[in-house]
Design a protein around this motif. Sequence first.
Motif, short mmCIF file in Angstrom:
data_model
loop_
_atom_site.label_atom_id
_atom_site.label_comp_id
_atom_site.label_asym_id
_atom_site.label_seq_id
_atom_site.Cartn_x
_atom_site.Cartn_y
_atom_site.Cartn_z
N ASP A 23 -39.88 41.51 56.75
CA ASP A 23 -39.34 41.15 58.06
C ASP A 23 -38.19 42.09 58.40
O ASP A 23 -37.48 42.60 57.52
CB ASP A 23 -38.87 39.69 58.03
CG ASP A 23 -38.53 39.19 59.42
OD1 ASP A 23 -39.45 38.81 60.14
OD2 ASP A 23 -37.33 39.20 59.76
N TRP A 24 -38.02 42.33 59.71
CA TRP A 24 -37.00 43.29 60.13
C TRP A 24 -35.60 42.85 59.73
O TRP A 24 -34.72 43.69 59.47
CB TRP A 24 -37.06 43.49 61.64
CG TRP A 24 -36.72 42.26 62.44
CD1 TRP A 24 -37.56 41.30 62.86
CD2 TRP A 24 -35.41 41.87 62.87
NE1 TRP A 24 -36.89 40.32 63.54
CE2 TRP A 24 -35.56 40.64 63.57
CE3 TRP A 24 -34.14 42.42 62.77
CZ2 TRP A 24 -34.49 39.98 64.13
CZ3 TRP A 24 -33.08 41.75 63.33
CH2 TRP A 24 -33.25 40.55 64.01
N ALA A 25 -35.36 41.53 59.65
CA ALA A 25 -34.04 41.03 59.23
C ALA A 25 -33.78 41.34 57.76
O ALA A 25 -32.63 41.58 57.36
CB ALA A 25 -33.95 39.53 59.49
N VAL A 26 -34.83 41.34 56.93
CA VAL A 26 -34.67 41.70 55.51
C VAL A 26 -34.29 43.17 55.39
O VAL A 26 -33.40 43.55 54.61
CB VAL A 26 -35.97 41.38 54.74
CG1 VAL A 26 -35.85 41.82 53.29
CG2 VAL A 26 -36.27 39.89 54.81
N ASN A 27 -34.97 44.03 56.16
CA ASN A 27 -34.64 45.46 56.13
C ASN A 27 -33.22 45.71 56.61
O ASN A 27 -32.56 46.67 56.16
CB ASN A 27 -35.63 46.24 57.01
CG ASN A 27 -37.05 46.19 56.47
OD1 ASN A 27 -37.26 46.11 55.27
ND2 ASN A 27 -38.03 46.21 57.37
N SER A 38 -46.53 29.84 56.87
CA SER A 38 -46.33 28.40 57.04
C SER A 38 -44.87 28.12 57.37
O SER A 38 -43.99 28.98 57.26
CB SER A 38 -46.75 27.67 55.77
OG SER A 38 -45.95 28.09 54.67
N GLU A 39 -44.63 26.86 57.75
CA GLU A 39 -43.26 26.46 58.07
C GLU A 39 -42.37 26.49 56.83
O GLU A 39 -41.20 26.84 56.89
CB GLU A 39 -43.27 25.07 58.69
CG GLU A 39 -43.91 25.01 60.07
CD GLU A 39 -43.15 25.84 61.08
OE1 GLU A 39 -41.92 25.94 60.93
OE2 GLU A 39 -43.78 26.41 61.98
N ASP A 40 -42.94 26.11 55.67
CA ASP A 40 -42.17 26.14 54.42
C ASP A 40 -41.77 27.57 54.07
O ASP A 40 -40.63 27.84 53.67
CB ASP A 40 -42.98 25.52 53.29
CG ASP A 40 -43.28 24.05 53.54
OD1 ASP A 40 -42.48 23.40 54.25
OD2 ASP A 40 -44.31 23.55 53.04
N MET A 41 -42.73 28.50 54.23
CA MET A 41 -42.42 29.91 53.96
C MET A 41 -41.37 30.43 54.92
O MET A 41 -40.47 31.18 54.55
CB MET A 41 -43.71 30.74 54.08
CG MET A 41 -43.55 32.16 53.61
SD MET A 41 -43.53 32.29 51.81
CE MET A 41 -45.24 31.95 51.47
N ARG A 42 -41.46 30.03 56.19
CA ARG A 42 -40.46 30.44 57.17
C ARG A 42 -39.08 29.88 56.80
O ARG A 42 -38.06 30.56 56.94
CB ARG A 42 -40.90 29.98 58.55
CG ARG A 42 -40.06 30.50 59.70
CD ARG A 42 -40.55 29.91 61.02
NE ARG A 42 -41.91 30.31 61.30
CZ ARG A 42 -42.25 31.42 61.93
NH1 ARG A 42 -41.31 32.24 62.37
NH2 ARG A 42 -43.52 31.72 62.16
N ALA A 43 -39.03 28.64 56.31
CA ALA A 43 -37.76 28.03 55.91
C ALA A 43 -37.16 28.76 54.71
O ALA A 43 -35.94 28.99 54.64
CB ALA A 43 -37.96 26.55 55.60
N SER A 98 -43.12 37.68 62.99
CA SER A 98 -43.73 37.88 64.31
C SER A 98 -45.22 38.13 64.22
O SER A 98 -45.98 37.70 65.09
CB SER A 98 -43.05 39.06 65.01
OG SER A 98 -43.19 40.24 64.21
N THR A 99 -45.69 38.83 63.18
CA THR A 99 -47.11 39.20 63.11
C THR A 99 -47.88 38.42 62.06
O THR A 99 -49.06 38.18 62.20
CB THR A 99 -47.25 40.70 62.82
OG1 THR A 99 -46.57 41.00 61.59
CG2 THR A 99 -46.62 41.51 63.95
N GLU A 100 -47.22 38.04 60.96
CA GLU A 100 -47.93 37.35 59.87
C GLU A 100 -48.04 35.87 60.18
O GLU A 100 -47.15 35.25 60.75
CB GLU A 100 -47.19 37.55 58.54
CG GLU A 100 -47.11 39.00 58.10
CD GLU A 100 -48.47 39.54 57.69
OE1 GLU A 100 -49.34 38.71 57.39
OE2 GLU A 100 -48.64 40.76 57.69
#
Length: 555
Positions: free
Chosen positions: A540-544, A506-511, A501-503
Motif C-alpha cells: 500500500d502507498w502508505a506503507v511505502n 477483507s475488513e479484518d485485513m484492512r483493520a 484501492s486495488t486488492e
Amino acid sequence: MEVDETLKRIQAQKGVTGVIIMDNLGRSIRSTLDDEETTKHTALLRQLCDKSKSVIKELDTTNDMSFLRLKTKKNEIMIAPDKDYLVDILSKMSWLFGMGSQKAEMPPGFAPPPQGGNPSDPNQQQQAGDSATGSKVSYSFDSTALERAAKAAKELERNPNAKQALELSRMQEVSRQKEFELQTKQVEAQIQAMKSDSQRVAEEERRKTLNEETKHAHSRAEYQDQLARKRQEEELSMKARMQEEALRKQEESVRKQEALRKATIEHELQLRHKYDLERIEAEVKAKAKAARENRDVNLESLRASEEERRKTIVEQIKTSGTVIGAGLQEFITDRKKIVATVGGLTALAVGWYTAKRGTGKPSLVRETSRLSPIETFKHPIQVARQVFRAKEDPLKGVVLNPSLESRLRDIAITTKNTKRNYGLFRNVLFYGPPGTGKTMFAKSLARHSGLDFAILTGGDVAPMGKDGVSAIHKVFDWAESSRKGLVLFIDEADAFLRKRSTEQISEDMRAMLNAFLYRTGEQSRKFMLIVASNQPEQFDWAVNDRLDELVEFDL
C-alpha cells in the motif's frame, strides 16, 4: 414491326401511291411519301377530316364519321379516322379503259343526251358535235385513243359477253374496295397495337419514374438522417463545451471564494494576534505598575508567609523524626518484621520488572535474541554466551556484489551510531528473490549494533482474522519495552500490507493494515523496522511512505 409490314403490304397493292399515319394534331407518325409530300398532305388532309366531321355533326349530332373515301380526277383518297390516329391511303384512279394521267374520251354513244331536247335533232347533234369539238380543243384529247375506244365499245356491244365483262369490272371494283377496307381494318388493328404498345411504354416509364422517385426519396431520407445526426452531434458537442465552460467557471469561482476566505481568515488572525499582543502588553504594564505601587505590601506579605511556612516545616521535621526514630527502634528490635520487609520489597521488585519487561515474547514472534527472566533461569549457559559474545562483522558469511555490500555496511554503521547516540532508527525495505541473505543480514546487523532482533512473518498475521489487530499491538508494545533496542524484521510483509484501492482484502485485513500504519506513523528510538518482500509493488502507498530506504538483494 407489324405496322411496318402492314404498310408495306398496303403499299404493294396495285395503284397505291402512298400511306400516311398521323396523330390527332396532324403530326406524321408513319409515311411512305417523302418529307415534303408528307408535310403538305398531313396539313391539308387534317383540315379535310375536321371539316367532314363537322359537316356530319351538323347533319346529325348523334352521328360521326368513321370512314371517308374521296375520288378525284387523278387519285382516290381513303381516310380512316380514330380517336388518336388518322390513316390516309392515296391511290391512282382505276378506269375501265386503263390507267393514266389523261382522261379517256367518252364514246359518242355513251354521252348522255342533252336535257330538254330530242336526240335525233340535227341541230342538237350539230351542237353536240360542236361541243365535242370544243371539248377536244379545250382538253386536247387524243383522237386515236378515242377511235380505239369507240371501236372497242362497238366490239364490246357486239360481243355477247359485254354484260358479263361489265359485271366482272364491277365485281373487280367491289373486290378492290373490300381489299381497301381490309387494309384499313389491318391499319386500325396496327393502330390499336401501337396504342397498347404506347400504354405499355407509358406504364413502364411510370414504373421507372416511381422507382426513381422511390430512390430519390430514400436518398433524400438518408441525407436528412445524416443531417439530423450531424446536427445532433454538433448539439451534443456544443452542450459538452458549454458544460466544460460552466464547470471551469464554477471551479474558478470556487478558487476565488477559497482565496478570499483564506485572505479573510489570515486578516482575522493578524488582527487577533495584534489585539492579543496589545492586550498582553497592557496587562503586563498594569501588573508591573501594580507591583511597583504595592512592592512594600507584597514584600511584607511574602516575609510573613515564608516565616509561617518555615515554622510549619520545622515542626513537621521534628514530628517525623520522632515517629521514624520510634519506628526504626521498634523495627530493629523485632527480627520477624525485618524478614517480612525484605521479602515484600523483593517481591515488589520482581513484579515491577516483570510488568515492565513482560513475561515472554508475543505469539507472532518466531525467533528473538531478547532474553526474558524465565529463559534466563531455564538456559543460563546460552544466555551467558549470548551476553558475552564479541561483536563481529555484520556481513560475515554473506556473499554479495560489491555495490550492495558497500551499501549494507553504510546501513550497519548508521544503525550502530544511532544506537550509540540514542537517535531515531530508520525503517528499511529489503526486497529481492528468496535465499539472497535478507534474514541473515538482519540478524548480523542487530548483533553488530548491540540490538536485539525479533523475526516474524506476514503469513502468520493474515490468518488471525479479528485477533490480528491485538496481536500486532502486542508486538509493537513488546518492542517498545526493549531496554537495548530491537531490530523488528517482518518477512513476507506483502501478505497483509497489500494495496487497499486495488486488492480485494477483507475488513479484518484492512483493520490489521491500519493498526500497522498507526504504530509505524513515527520513527522510534526503541526499535528499527525492517520489511522484507519478494513483491514490493504490492505494498500500500502508505506503507511505502513509512520506509526511509529501499535495498535490492540480487542473486
